[in-house]
Design a protein around this motif. Sequence first.
Motif, short mmCIF file in Angstrom:
data_model
loop_
_atom_site.label_atom_id
_atom_site.label_comp_id
_atom_site.label_asym_id
_atom_site.label_seq_id
_atom_site.Cartn_x
_atom_site.Cartn_y
_atom_site.Cartn_z
N ARG A 106 0.83 -1.20 0.00
CA ARG A 106 0.00 0.00 0.00
C ARG A 106 0.86 1.26 0.00
NH1 ARG A 106 -4.73 0.38 -1.88
NH2 ARG A 106 -4.85 2.37 -0.81
N GLY A 155 1.00 4.23 -2.88
CA GLY A 155 0.94 5.67 -2.61
C GLY A 155 2.12 6.41 -3.21
N LEU A 183 -4.89 12.98 -3.54
CA LEU A 183 -5.86 12.53 -2.55
C LEU A 183 -5.73 11.03 -2.28
CD1 LEU A 183 -9.04 14.56 -3.62
CD2 LEU A 183 -7.69 14.85 -1.53
N GLN A 184 -5.42 10.28 -3.32
CA GLN A 184 -5.22 8.84 -3.15
C GLN A 184 -3.87 8.55 -2.49
OE1 GLN A 184 -6.18 6.58 -6.86
NE2 GLN A 184 -6.94 8.53 -7.60
N LYS A 209 -1.89 10.40 -0.46
CA LYS A 209 -1.59 10.79 0.92
C LYS A 209 -2.26 9.88 1.96
CE LYS A 209 -5.04 14.49 1.36
NZ LYS A 209 -5.17 15.94 1.59
N LYS A 210 -3.13 8.97 1.52
CA LYS A 210 -3.71 8.00 2.44
C LYS A 210 -2.67 6.98 2.89
CE LYS A 210 -8.26 8.18 0.22
NZ LYS A 210 -9.24 7.39 -0.59
N ASP A 211 -1.73 6.66 1.98
CA ASP A 211 -0.78 5.57 2.25
C ASP A 211 0.68 6.03 2.26
OD1 ASP A 211 -2.88 3.47 2.07
OD2 ASP A 211 -2.95 4.11 -0.01
N GLN A 224 3.13 8.60 3.55
CA GLN A 224 3.35 9.68 4.50
C GLN A 224 4.71 10.33 4.21
OE1 GLN A 224 0.79 10.40 6.42
NE2 GLN A 224 -0.28 8.59 5.63
#
Length: 220
Positions: free
Chosen positions: A137, A141, A188-189, A191-193, A195
């Motif tokens: 994941r 990202g 947006l996709q 930055k969920k995974d 960092q």
Amino acid sequence: MRRRFNPKRYRRKRIAGTVLFVAVVFFVIAVIAYGAFKGKKLLVRRCRTVMRADWRRFVAPPPRRYRLAGVEEETSPNYRRANDLVSAAFGAVDAATPPSPEHIPILRDAVASLQEAYRLLKAEGTERATAAARDVRRKIGEAQFKLAVIHFKLALKAYQEAGLGASEDQQKLRLAFSQLKECRSLLLQAKKDYQNASVGQLEREMNQILYDVQKRLSFR
């Protein structure tokens, strides 16, 4: 008068005929193969990372950092298949540095392969597979962030070429707007995974330019 049979001449004719036949057959096969490859656009640069993974592990094993933990002891087909996908996709994502427009198809293929690997690992459900899925994941990202960087560069180029005032190029501004929207969607996709401080910095720069482009387009 009947010509006398000459074995040497006969042998030369047979050899020449065989060589000519083989050459014609190879030529026909080459033409058919070229047409098939050209029609399907199977370029080496655009090959799916899945296809690369199938043979690369037999030619040269991938580096250890591109392999899932404990794959040597695993007997699960899902885990081993995920490892094949990951070994090619991780290398493709790392190779896209610095990101450029030529890397877009490679990164998109890598994202597709990593998403399939993630699905396989989640379906496996073991502790080892779950830990590997988290790494996958994060790599998804990272690949999406690199795609966002590429679209931002393309948008920035169109934005700068659009100019100001009476000579402002609306077509360039619309192109910049579409690239910025794609960049925002990918961020947006990502930055969920993924960092990383670079994600927030890129998002701020993108929002500033996007606000200016929207304002200039709405005044027309």
